[in-house]
Design a protein around this motif. Sequence first.
Motif, short mmCIF file in Angstrom:
data_model
loop_
_atom_site.label_atom_id
_atom_site.label_comp_id
_atom_site.label_asym_id
_atom_site.label_seq_id
_atom_site.Cartn_x
_atom_site.Cartn_y
_atom_site.Cartn_z
N MET A 153 6.37 4.51 13.73
CA MET A 153 6.34 3.23 14.47
C MET A 153 4.95 2.96 15.04
O MET A 153 4.46 1.83 14.96
N ASN A 154 4.31 3.96 15.61
CA ASN A 154 2.96 3.78 16.15
C ASN A 154 1.96 3.43 15.05
O ASN A 154 1.11 2.55 15.23
N THR A 155 2.08 4.08 13.92
CA THR A 155 1.19 3.78 12.79
C THR A 155 1.46 2.37 12.27
O THR A 155 0.53 1.64 11.92
N ALA A 156 2.72 1.98 12.24
CA ALA A 156 3.09 0.63 11.79
C ALA A 156 2.51 -0.43 12.71
O ALA A 156 1.99 -1.45 12.25
N MET A 157 2.58 -0.20 14.02
CA MET A 157 2.02 -1.17 14.97
C MET A 157 0.51 -1.30 14.77
O MET A 157 -0.05 -2.40 14.83
N TYR A 158 -0.15 -0.19 14.52
CA TYR A 158 -1.58 -0.21 14.23
C TYR A 158 -1.85 -1.03 12.96
O TYR A 158 -2.73 -1.88 12.93
N TYR A 159 -1.07 -0.80 11.90
CA TYR A 159 -1.23 -1.52 10.64
C TYR A 159 -1.04 -3.03 10.85
O TYR A 159 -1.85 -3.83 10.38
N LEU A 160 0.01 -3.41 11.56
CA LEU A 160 0.29 -4.83 11.80
C LEU A 160 -0.84 -5.48 12.58
O LEU A 160 -1.25 -6.61 12.28
N THR A 185 0.85 -1.20 0.00
CA THR A 185 0.00 0.00 0.00
C THR A 185 0.88 1.24 0.00
O THR A 185 2.03 1.19 0.40
N ARG A 186 0.27 2.32 -0.46
CA ARG A 186 0.95 3.61 -0.47
C ARG A 186 0.07 4.62 0.23
O ARG A 186 -1.15 4.51 0.23
N LYS A 187 0.71 5.62 0.84
CA LYS A 187 0.00 6.69 1.55
C LYS A 187 -0.99 6.13 2.57
O LYS A 187 -2.15 6.53 2.61
N TYR A 188 -0.51 5.24 3.41
CA TYR A 188 -1.36 4.64 4.45
C TYR A 188 -1.56 5.68 5.55
O TYR A 188 -0.59 6.15 6.14
N ARG A 189 -2.82 6.05 5.80
CA ARG A 189 -3.11 7.11 6.77
C ARG A 189 -4.10 6.62 7.82
O ARG A 189 -5.08 5.96 7.50
N THR A 190 -3.82 7.00 9.06
CA THR A 190 -4.76 6.80 10.16
C THR A 190 -4.74 8.10 10.96
O THR A 190 -3.97 9.01 10.66
N LYS A 191 -5.56 8.17 12.02
CA LYS A 191 -5.48 9.36 12.86
C LYS A 191 -4.18 9.41 13.65
O LYS A 191 -3.78 10.45 14.12
N ILE A 192 -3.50 8.27 13.75
CA ILE A 192 -2.22 8.22 14.45
C ILE A 192 -1.11 8.85 13.63
O ILE A 192 -0.27 9.57 14.15
N GLY A 193 -1.11 8.56 12.33
CA GLY A 193 -0.03 9.06 11.48
C GLY A 193 -0.14 8.53 10.07
O GLY A 193 -1.17 7.99 9.67
N GLU A 194 0.95 8.65 9.33
CA GLU A 194 0.98 8.28 7.92
C GLU A 194 2.28 7.55 7.60
O GLU A 194 3.33 7.85 8.17
N ILE A 195 2.17 6.57 6.70
CA ILE A 195 3.34 5.87 6.19
C ILE A 195 3.29 5.97 4.68
O ILE A 195 2.27 5.66 4.06
N ASP A 196 4.41 6.38 4.08
CA ASP A 196 4.43 6.61 2.64
C ASP A 196 4.22 5.32 1.85
O ASP A 196 3.39 5.26 0.95
#
Length: 119
Positions: A76-83, A27-38
């Motif tokens: 890192m927080n956004t990544a943990m949410y994604y996982l 995925t690209r431009k993964y966004r949550t209220k926590i943050g964003e990962i390119d």
Amino acid sequence: MNNIEVGNLGEQAAADYLHQSGYEVLTRKYRTKIGEIDIIAKLKDTVVFVEVKTRRSTRCGFPAEAVTYRKQQKIMNTAMYYLSYTDQTQLYCRFDVIEVFLSDRTMIKYNHIIDAFRA
């Protein structure tokens, strides 16, 4: 080109680079209220969270220098949410930074910093 166009061009170039290097771009431009990962990609059994920084010059420093401690924490927080959300908590993950240097629309250089920071 404005900064948004530069960023979008850099992210597309980084995704293409990863794909050509054997990564599966999830995925690209993964966004949550926590943050964003390119970019979120996968290489074998590793989920790779990629922050892309694009610059036209190093006059204000190298692109990776913009990935501050605070930005790393958000990633890192956004990544943990994604996982957790995708039930992939058992997989190894890492955090990369890809610096994209543009000299014009056709000339692109990359610096892929593998395992740039750790959780």
